[in-house]
Enzyme design. Structure first.
Site, PDB file in Angstrom:
ATOM      1  N   CYS A 100      -0.315   3.560  11.481  1.00 16.78           N
ATOM      2  CA  CYS A 100      -0.190   4.772  12.303  1.00 16.78           C
ATOM      3  C   CYS A 100      -1.420   4.874  13.199  1.00 16.78           C
ATOM      4  O   CYS A 100      -1.980   5.948  13.399  1.00 16.78           O
ATOM      5  CB  CYS A 100      -0.013   6.017  11.436  1.00 16.78           C
ATOM      6  SG  CYS A 100      -1.288   6.253  10.185  1.00 16.78           S
ATOM      7  N   CYS A 136       0.891  -1.175   0.000  1.00 11.68           N
ATOM      8  CA  CYS A 136       0.000   0.000   0.000  1.00 11.68           C
ATOM      9  C   CYS A 136       0.918   1.210   0.000  1.00 11.68           C
ATOM     10  O   CYS A 136       1.155   1.818   1.035  1.00 11.68           O
ATOM     11  CB  CYS A 136      -0.923  -0.014   1.210  1.00 11.68           C
ATOM     12  SG  CYS A 136      -1.872  -1.549   1.390  1.00 11.68           S
TER      13      CYS A 136
END
Length: 457
Positions: free
Chosen positions: A353, A203
């Protein structure tokens, strides 16, 4: 004009409460029912507070039709609040996220174009004072003014005081340095593919981790980078070219549709999987809300924010709902399970994250259980202070990062390897790196890199 677009959207969001009052007072959305509210905010900000709508097209004409009413509403608002300047309309800055103001500016030296020593010398000539290699996190926390350090963990990462801006610096615009948070550097650093390896960045956009992988590979081998969005890939391609990356193939394709049995990927030994997540680990400053993606206005159309900004632009929204976390975790489990199907895989790094256990330890644990004894978690970076939550036996092998404990964005990293694979112990990797000379730029390529450096003096 990515920087100008970023600035426009950031300022629009900063003035969002004021813009909402202006839109309501001028009844703009009632008069223009096809105008999206977020686009209306951007248009009104640029009309009244920005550079005066330099765009063309129907949106410019629409905004200007209502200019007199909007200016009158702005004047009324100033009188009502007893202020004379636009800035005084803003509410006092709200409390930032815990530790947000402490997070330094991290600068990754792009070793495809230069070396650490040359970059340090460049900043010295610009009036910065180099303090050497940091001994601990507290030294990073104490940075101020025009002082900088070499990071204590990552050998090609320089650390400057918070809010230091290098977007117009020659080294940044020429691709010699990459502005990348320390935690975001961990995935490629811990994947650590040898030069010549075939690597998948599953990704990939916006491409900072891809360029980091290329630097580790020394542009030898091959990186297969996937993303589903054409515009993000175009932005990423520009960024990689500027960084001097040559050993990559971009594909507009959902990673879940990539066939692990395709001979094209038969030599893929390393995979970096940093899938879409809630972004809950991205800290705020100046009272900004959590980071997310927004829709903004382009010169003559509405468009999505360029990929380089997706994780840096704030949008006001509550913490993700249970349903949203479950949906994200479901996708993340699928992506991780799919990545483990590549037959030559030797090491995989899974990172987010996000701060949520549902997207981190729970995803890793579930997939490992599904795969039986085929893969194992690797205990990496033993000197890293923050470990995984005690969600299952062995979760301490995972890494976490936070603005308070590591002076970084919130982050999660897990390293997986096939069971029984003969490989050098990755737990020694960070220790071995720390034992290298302080400025490891590589003796052999230094002359070539110095010649390139001459062009940016």
């Amino acid at each position: 004009h990515v920087r100008q677009l970023y600035a426009l959207v950031s300022e629009t969001l900063r003035y969002s409460p004021v813009l909402e009052k202006l839109l309501a007072g001028a009844a703009l959305l009632q008069a223009e029912k096809k105008l999206p509210p977020q686009l209306a905010k951007v248009l009104v900000y640029d009309l009244l507070f920005g550079k005066g709508l330099k765009c063309g097209g129907r949106w410019k004409a629409l905004a200007r039709r209502h200019r007199a009413r909007l200016e009158a509403e702005l004047a009324r608002l100033k009188v009502q609040q007893k202020v004379s300047r636009n800035e005084d309309l803003l509410a006092p800055v709200q409390a930032a996220s815990p530790g947000a103001s402490q997070v330094p500016r991290y600068v990754r030296v792009n070793t495809l174009k230069t070396c650490v020593d040359d970059v340090i010398d460049f900043f010295k000539r610009q009036g910065y004072s180099y303090l050497g290699k940091a001994a601990n996190v507290e030294e990073l926390r104490a940075l101020s003014g025009k002082k900088f350090l070499l990071d204590l963990h990552l050998p090609e990462l320089l650390v400057f005081p918070p809010q230091t801006d290098f977007h117009d610096n020659l080294l940044y615009t020429s691709g010699h340095i990459i502005l990348q948070d320390k935690a975001s550097c961990l995935p490629a650093f811990l994947l650590d593919p040898a030069a010549g390896s075939h690597v998948i960045d599953a990704c990939a956009a916006p491409g900072n981790k891809t360029s980091h992988l290329a630097a580790i590979l020394k542009n030898k081998g091959q990186i297969f980078a996937f993303d589903v969005d054409t515009k993000r890939l175009a932005t990423m391609n520009t960024m990689l070219m500027r960084a001097g990356v040559t050993s990559f193939q971009l594909a507009q394709q959902d990673f879940l549709t990539v066939d692990p049995g395709d001979p094209k990927y038969s030599r893929v030994t390393h995979i970096l999987l940093d899938p879409s997540c809630s972004g809950s680990g991205n800290v705020r400053s100046s009272g900004s809300p959590p980071w997310s993606c927004v829709w903004v206005w382009g010169p003559s159309m509405t468009c999505a924010v360029p990929a380089g900004m997706v994780n840096r632009l704030p949008r006001e929204e509550a913490a993700p709902s249970t349903e949203r976390l479950q949906a994200l975790a479901g996708f993340q489990r699928k992506a991780l399970g799919h990545a483990l199907r590549f037959p030559a895989l030797q090491r995989l790094v899974y990172s987010t994250c996000s701060l949520h256990r549902e997207e981190n330890e729970d995803v890793v644990h579930t997939v490992l259980q599904e795969r039986g004894s085929a893969f194992r978690l690797v205990n990496v970076f033993p000197s890293w202070p923050c470990r995984g939550l005690a969600a299952f036996p062995g979760a301490e092998c995972c890494l976490r990062a936070s603005p308070v404990d590591t002076l970084t964005q919130g982050f999660f990293v897990a390293v997986l390897e096939p069971c029984g694979e003969e490989a050098a112990s990755p737990s020694l990797l960070p220790l071995a790196v720390e034992e290298k000379p302080q400025h490891s730029g590589g003796a052999a390529p230094k002359k070539k890199k110095k010649r390139k450096k001459q062009r940016v003096k």
